[in-house]
Write a protein that holds these residues in place. Structure first.
Motif, mmCIF file in Angstrom:
data_model
loop_
_atom_site.group_PDB
_atom_site.id
_atom_site.type_symbol
_atom_site.label_atom_id
_atom_site.label_comp_id
_atom_site.label_asym_id
_atom_site.label_seq_id
_atom_site.Cartn_x
_atom_site.Cartn_y
_atom_site.Cartn_z
ATOM 1 N N ASN A 244 -9.875 -4.944 55.947
ATOM 2 C CA ASN A 244 -10.918 -3.945 56.188
ATOM 3 C C ASN A 244 -10.429 -2.510 56.061
ATOM 4 O O ASN A 244 -11.102 -1.577 56.481
ATOM 5 C CB ASN A 244 -11.535 -4.164 57.577
ATOM 6 N N ASP A 245 -9.243 -2.317 55.486
ATOM 7 C CA ASP A 245 -8.721 -0.969 55.283
ATOM 8 C C ASP A 245 -9.567 -0.271 54.219
ATOM 9 O O ASP A 245 -9.544 -0.642 53.043
ATOM 10 C CB ASP A 245 -7.255 -1.035 54.835
ATOM 11 N N TYR B 138 -12.067 -1.284 43.666
ATOM 12 C CA TYR B 138 -10.794 -0.900 44.274
ATOM 13 C C TYR B 138 -10.512 0.578 44.015
ATOM 14 O O TYR B 138 -10.943 1.148 43.001
ATOM 15 C CB TYR B 138 -9.660 -1.706 43.665
ATOM 16 N N SER B 139 -9.751 1.141 44.920
ATOM 17 C CA SER B 139 -9.204 2.476 44.709
ATOM 18 C C SER B 139 -7.857 2.329 43.995
ATOM 19 O O SER B 139 -7.388 1.221 43.751
ATOM 20 C CB SER B 139 -9.007 3.172 46.054
ATOM 21 N N GLU B 140 -7.213 3.437 43.691
ATOM 22 C CA GLU B 140 -5.881 3.376 43.090
ATOM 23 C C GLU B 140 -4.896 2.703 44.050
ATOM 24 O O GLU B 140 -3.994 1.983 43.628
ATOM 25 C CB GLU B 140 -5.400 4.792 42.742
ATOM 26 N N LEU B 141 -5.088 2.921 45.354
ATOM 27 C CA LEU B 141 -4.233 2.269 46.344
ATOM 28 C C LEU B 141 -4.431 0.755 46.308
ATOM 29 O O LEU B 141 -3.471 -0.019 46.374
ATOM 30 C CB LEU B 141 -4.536 2.811 47.740
ATOM 31 N N GLY B 142 -5.676 0.338 46.183
ATOM 32 C CA GLY B 142 -5.963 -1.084 46.075
ATOM 33 C C GLY B 142 -5.326 -1.691 44.843
ATOM 34 O O GLY B 142 -4.775 -2.796 44.873
ATOM 35 N N LEU B 143 -5.382 -0.954 43.723
ATOM 36 C CA LEU B 143 -4.796 -1.439 42.484
ATOM 37 C C LEU B 143 -3.287 -1.619 42.612
ATOM 38 O O LEU B 143 -2.721 -2.596 42.104
ATOM 39 C CB LEU B 143 -5.118 -0.472 41.340
ATOM 40 N N LYS C 57 -3.930 -11.194 43.104
ATOM 41 C CA LYS C 57 -3.152 -10.708 44.250
ATOM 42 C C LYS C 57 -4.075 -10.241 45.362
ATOM 43 O O LYS C 57 -5.005 -9.480 45.126
ATOM 44 C CB LYS C 57 -2.229 -9.564 43.836
ATOM 45 N N SER C 58 -3.791 -10.692 46.563
ATOM 46 C CA SER C 58 -4.532 -10.227 47.731
ATOM 47 C C SER C 58 -3.949 -8.904 48.218
ATOM 48 O O SER C 58 -2.822 -8.532 47.868
ATOM 49 C CB SER C 58 -4.459 -11.259 48.856
ATOM 50 N N LYS C 59 -4.709 -8.237 49.077
ATOM 51 C CA LYS C 59 -4.242 -6.976 49.641
ATOM 52 C C LYS C 59 -3.161 -7.232 50.696
ATOM 53 O O LYS C 59 -3.235 -8.207 51.428
ATOM 54 C CB LYS C 59 -5.404 -6.245 50.315
#
Length: 406
Positions: free
Chosen positions: A227-228, A258-263, A220-222
């Protein structure tokens, strides 16, 4: 007698006279014959055409004939390890190298080895740019061992050359041997890969990857902008296509996290999942050595252990990589790309689990041998280079001149 003791005996009590590259008693600067030729105007031949760092071409004709040392005038690829080349026989020199050689009393090959230990930076007018003018080049100091006895001086120089050349020759021989062995192993691997995965009749079932998996699909892409910064910097591994292309069979390291937000905006794939690239270099594969996320330019395959393994599927995809690449080119002339649908429909051979394990065990051995040689080659070359540099330091560390050489 140890190497160090031999060197000590060779140089024991030897006096040294310091001169400079501009000293016409010992050296000739042959820059006048240099001639640059644009690539489009060169006539193809067998004579090496030298630039600042290496042989750039092979041409018809020559500017010099003999034994010379070529010192980069500008464009050296490194300032700390300044470009110095040795040329013998007929060659063509362009205007990016100074061309020098020893006269009576100075062995040209000795000069070459010595100049490789010289710090050229003090002679560069602009210390962060590799531009060595002739005016500065001729000031570079050169040692003449045993100046009072020219015959003995040349004997010492020749012996130093012999010792240092022997290390260079050993490195070349070892490199050639290991390179040939690596090529042989790769040929054997390709042969067995093809033979072991060529099935007939009822020996196998032809299944798609989704049919043999517990999970199959694209990463999955962001959804946020790429660049966030909030997406990155945590402790969750994020594998990129560059981590897969040419990687070892099992991915054990990573650069991005990744951060938790990225996950939350991605998907965590389990250790042991097979990663398959579908853009640029098609069907490059590696197995995850840890749980990780990856983008939608990578397909994840989690095998059903009752049907197959990631290792077996990886070898099968290697055997079909060329065909997949051709399909990618048919889809896009600009860049090889294959979509998920191609892999969803791709039928691959799956024999019994016992036979799959046997095939993996055989191919694993070849893969291990290839990796061992591939990893060992640069290590061996580095070791030989260090030996050369060690003895070069012993043999060419003459006492510096106490006052400026005229």
């Amino acid at each position: 007698m140890s190497g160090a003791n031999f060197v000590s005996k060779l140089l024991d009590g030897v006096a040294v006279e310091w001169t400079v590259l501009g000293d016409e008693r010992f050296l000739e600067v042959a820059n006048a014959e240099r001639r640059p030729v644009k690539a489009s105007l060169r006539i193809s031949g067998e004579v090496p055409y030298y630039g600042a760092n290496n042989i750039q071409d092979y041409v018809d004709g020559y500017t010099h004939d003999g034994e010379y040392v070529l010192i980069a005038e500008d464009g050296s690829s490194s300032l700390e390890s300044y470009s110095v080349q040795y040329a013998s026989g007929k060659f063509w020199a362009n205007n990016h190298v100074h061309v020098v050689r020893g006269k009576q009393g100075l062995n040209t090959k000795f000069l070459y080895h010595y100049l490789r230990v010289v710090d050229f930076i003090p002679y560069l007018p602009n210390k962060d740019r590799a531009k060595l003018t002739k005016g500065e080049m001729v000031k570079i100091h050169v040692p003449i061992p045993c100046p009072g006895n020219p015959k003995k001086s040349l004997e010492i120089q020749a012996e130093i050359v012999r010792i240092l050349d022997s290390f260079t020759e050993l490195t070349s021989e070892l490199t050639a041997k290991l390179t040939a062995e690596l090529a042989d192993r790769k040929k054997q691997y390709s042969y067995y890969l093809e033979q072991l995965l060529s099935f007939e009749g009822g020996e196998v079932e032809w299944k798609t990857l989704p049919e043999m998996s517990l999970d199959f699909g694209r990463g999955k892409s962001k959804h946020r902008p790429r660049n966030d910064e909030r997406l990155y910097g945590g402790n969750i591994p994020f594998i990129q296509t560059g981590d897969i292309r040419g990687a070892a069979r099992i991915i054990t390291s990573y650069d991005q996290t990744y951060s938790e937000l990225g996950l939350k905006q991605s998907k965590l794939w389990p250790k042991g999942a097979l990663c398959i690239t579908i853009a640029a270099n098609i069907a490059e594969t590696s197995i995850l050595g840890f749980d990780a996320c990856f983008p939608d330019s990578v397909i994840g395959f989690v095998p059903d252990p009752s049907k197959t393994s990631s290792a077996y599927v990886e070898f099968v995809l290697q055997a079909t990589k060329a065909k997949l690449a051709e399909k990618g080119k048919e889809r896009s002339s600009a860049q090889s790309n294959i979509n998920l649908g191609t892999f969803e429909q791709l039928k691959l051979p799956f024999p019994s689990l016992v036979e799959q394990a046997r095939i993996v065990a055989i191919l694993d051995k070849f893969d291990a041998m290839i990796n061992s040689i591939s990893e060992g080659l640069p290590r061996e070359i580095e070791l030989r280079q260090k030996q050369y540099e060690y003895y070069r330091g012993l043999l060419l560390s003459f006492p510096e001149p106490e006052e400026e050489v005229a």
